[in-house]
Design a protein around this motif. Structure first.
Motif, mmCIF file in Angstrom:
data_model
loop_
_atom_site.group_PDB
_atom_site.id
_atom_site.type_symbol
_atom_site.label_atom_id
_atom_site.label_comp_id
_atom_site.label_asym_id
_atom_site.label_seq_id
_atom_site.Cartn_x
_atom_site.Cartn_y
_atom_site.Cartn_z
ATOM 1 N N TYR B 176 4.887 20.846 20.587
ATOM 2 C CA TYR B 176 6.293 21.133 20.871
ATOM 3 C C TYR B 176 6.352 22.554 21.413
ATOM 4 O O TYR B 176 5.577 23.415 20.985
ATOM 5 C CB TYR B 176 7.132 21.051 19.598
ATOM 6 N N GLN B 185 11.515 21.729 24.209
ATOM 7 C CA GLN B 185 12.289 21.675 22.968
ATOM 8 C C GLN B 185 13.240 22.882 22.901
ATOM 9 O O GLN B 185 13.121 23.831 23.680
ATOM 10 C CB GLN B 185 11.363 21.681 21.749
ATOM 11 N N THR B 186 14.148 22.804 21.962
ATOM 12 C CA THR B 186 15.054 23.919 21.711
ATOM 13 C C THR B 186 14.974 24.293 20.228
ATOM 14 O O THR B 186 14.232 23.665 19.460
ATOM 15 C CB THR B 186 16.515 23.566 22.039
ATOM 16 N N GLN B 188 16.913 23.469 18.093
ATOM 17 C CA GLN B 188 17.317 22.316 17.292
ATOM 18 C C GLN B 188 16.123 21.465 16.862
ATOM 19 O O GLN B 188 16.220 20.678 15.923
ATOM 20 C CB GLN B 188 18.303 21.446 18.061
ATOM 21 N N ASP B 189 15.022 21.570 17.597
ATOM 22 C CA ASP B 189 13.823 20.790 17.265
ATOM 23 C C ASP B 189 12.931 21.503 16.261
ATOM 24 O O ASP B 189 11.898 20.956 15.857
ATOM 25 C CB ASP B 189 13.007 20.528 18.535
ATOM 26 N N ALA B 190 13.302 22.724 15.910
ATOM 27 C CA ALA B 190 12.423 23.522 15.045
ATOM 28 C C ALA B 190 12.260 22.894 13.668
ATOM 29 O O ALA B 190 13.188 22.285 13.125
ATOM 30 C CB ALA B 190 12.977 24.936 14.903
ATOM 31 N N LEU B 191 11.058 23.041 13.123
ATOM 32 C CA LEU B 191 10.876 22.837 11.686
ATOM 33 C C LEU B 191 11.495 24.043 11.000
ATOM 34 O O LEU B 191 11.089 25.186 11.261
ATOM 35 C CB LEU B 191 9.382 22.744 11.360
ATOM 36 N N VAL B 192 12.503 23.806 10.163
ATOM 37 C CA VAL B 192 13.186 24.904 9.463
ATOM 38 C C VAL B 192 12.974 24.701 7.972
ATOM 39 O O VAL B 192 13.352 23.647 7.426
ATOM 40 C CB VAL B 192 14.691 24.918 9.794
#
Lengths: 323, 323
Positions: B176, B185-186, B188-192
């Motif tokens: 990603y 990706q942005t 919003q796609d992050a693993l948080v």
């Protein structure tokens, strides 16, 4: 030369649309549950298969799952060594889960799994010890986790494990454990973490009897092939059970044992280096769903999308679904 | 019969004081940083070694570290495939880190690494893409993490990895990536996710050039043997670099490649199945310390215990410490 060769063979890390017939899923399929007017809830399936020789007593694992406040589940794995002291190892794990369920709506707990664990442990009167995991989903989509020992939890998104927790152990196969004795751990020793979930995310949690006997790729396959969380939990437990009694299966447990022979040598010369590991097997599978909240209301649920089963399971041990 | 044999060989999971000369550390050595009057801060060391053939340009990794608000660090790994389009892959990763540093005290960000990533990406003008990780330590001891792609982060406590984040990838070695293009990706796609840290915890974060070339046990050994975070970061980078150019080293990268030959087949038949992986290598090592706050004051730091180096590092790439 080596560098050049290695570089030449390196695949491109640049993302272009893949030629594979299975293109990666796009984020548009998943809306962050933090979006306004949506609340996250869990659809939860569970399955427990006791150790084959403990079937009559129900084994020493216990769990609970509850749909309150988005969704909560917990697993405790009673440490079997207590049997050598003529203590039933199931008593402590069951009491710990019963207490966790009882304190769920306690004001001081307020959705914090570590505080819930503190209160649940403080209220135990049984002798024994247990590994334990408690997970609480907030309405915002944040899953809050407290874990002591080697119960596991993985989050699967778009066909890959995107989050997992690490086991804590004193040495190989001797996990951290909440205990009635001063020598054990407390809530303060817990791994406390959280992860923001998205609509459609799948959570797979279990006692070590699951993760010692099944690989990530098998978990992903079963999750993708199952039609619901109950079916997935049952299929995972049954595959782990099958592997656990297969003395030729090169299990995660036996692979780890081989890699840690130095730790094992001082107390056991006949450790398992091949085969599954017989154990109680508890599986929780939970799917994240979003529910829409009317714009002009304070929080009542207007619509429940795809939450195929509201779960309000009480404290449970193995009597429910022994094979 | 099989079951009986396996069971007989199972070691006790019951915790007794070990006979090993190296008893497990007790929790009394670590105070939860959530205790009243204590605030958590990071002591941070960094080291970057560019890909051998990119030394002149400084490589395509970038990072920043800052002691503000407890401690913040970030790493971006520019995706090298852009060079095929005559785009310098370093421009995007460096701009992303510069922007992240600039927005650090933005009111809207308010210590949220995912919002910081959103604002940093929105402010980029360069063409390119990068994997990225941003980590922010709250004063309470909670480390908040946002990650897109395969930069890694592990927390080491009492000599074991007790937390780590999973890489996200479209397929093997195609992570990603935050991108200037719509295909990427942005935030919003992050693993948080987040993890509660304790005094003395060690954080090891890096670009994939680190984790593709070094095993967890090596990381743990180096951390335990190093006298400080700078020394540890340098030692980790140098060992990863050594492995990366060793065509006989069975690296994490080559082991994973072998396990994913099915994914590789469609775009590359000459993948690496043995040896290290040459790459830019960025390492951040951070140690959690607690600082005491006077009881009658609102938050001024009275005493800094063992924070051997106040860090206020600006955005950096490889010019600082190329071999």
């Amino acid at each position: 030369m080596a560098a050049s060769t290695a570089s030449h063979l390196s695949p491109p890390r640049f993302y272009v649309r893949p030629r594979s017939p299975h293109p990666p899923l796009r984020r548009s399929r998943f809306s962050p549950v933090r979006a306004a007017k949506l609340e996250a809830v869990l659809s939860i399936g569970t399955h427990l298969i006791p150790h084959p020789r403990k079937a009559a007593s129900g084994g020493e694992d216990a769990f609970f799952a509850n749909s309150d406040a988005g969704g909560v589940f917990a697993i405790a794995d009673g440490v079997s060594g207590w049997a050598e002291k003529n203590v039933n190892p199931a008593l402590f794990s069951r009491e710990l889960m019963r207490n966790s369920s009882n304190f769920l709506n306690d004001e001081e707990v307020n959705g914090d799994p570590q505080i819930l664990l503190m209160k649940a442990q403080a209220a135990t009167s049984s002798i024994g010890s247990a590994t334990v995991i408690i997970a609480v989903l907030e309405k915002t989509g944040t899953l809050k986790i407290a874990s002591v020992g080697d119960c596991g939890l993985k989050v699967i998104r778009k066909g890959q494990v995107m989050f997992s927790i690490s086991p804590q152990e004193h040495y190989f196969d001797c996990p951290y454990q909440i205990s009635s004795e001063a020598v054990g751990q407390t809530y303060q020793d817990a791994l406390v973490c959280s992860v923001n979930l998205m609509d459609g995310d799948m959570i797979v949690s279990g006692s070590d009897g699951l993760f010692d006997n099944i690989f990530d790729q098998e978990i992903i396959s079963i999750i993708s092939e199952s039609s619901g969380v109950d079916e997935a939990a049952k299929a995972l437990a049954e595959l782990a059970r099958k592997h656990s009694v297969d003395v030729t299966f090169d299990s995660p447990y036996s692979m780890e044992a081989r890699s840690k022979q130095d730790q094992l040598a001082h107390w056991c010369t006949n450790f398992i280096t091949v085969g599954g590991k017989m154990d109680d097997i508890t599986v929780v599978v939970a799917q994240v769903k979003t529910v829409a909240i009317p714009e002009d209301e304070g929080g009542d649920v207007e619509e429940l999308k795809g939450n195929e089963q509201g779960i309000a399971v009480a404290v449970a041990s193995a009597e429910q679904n022994e094979e």
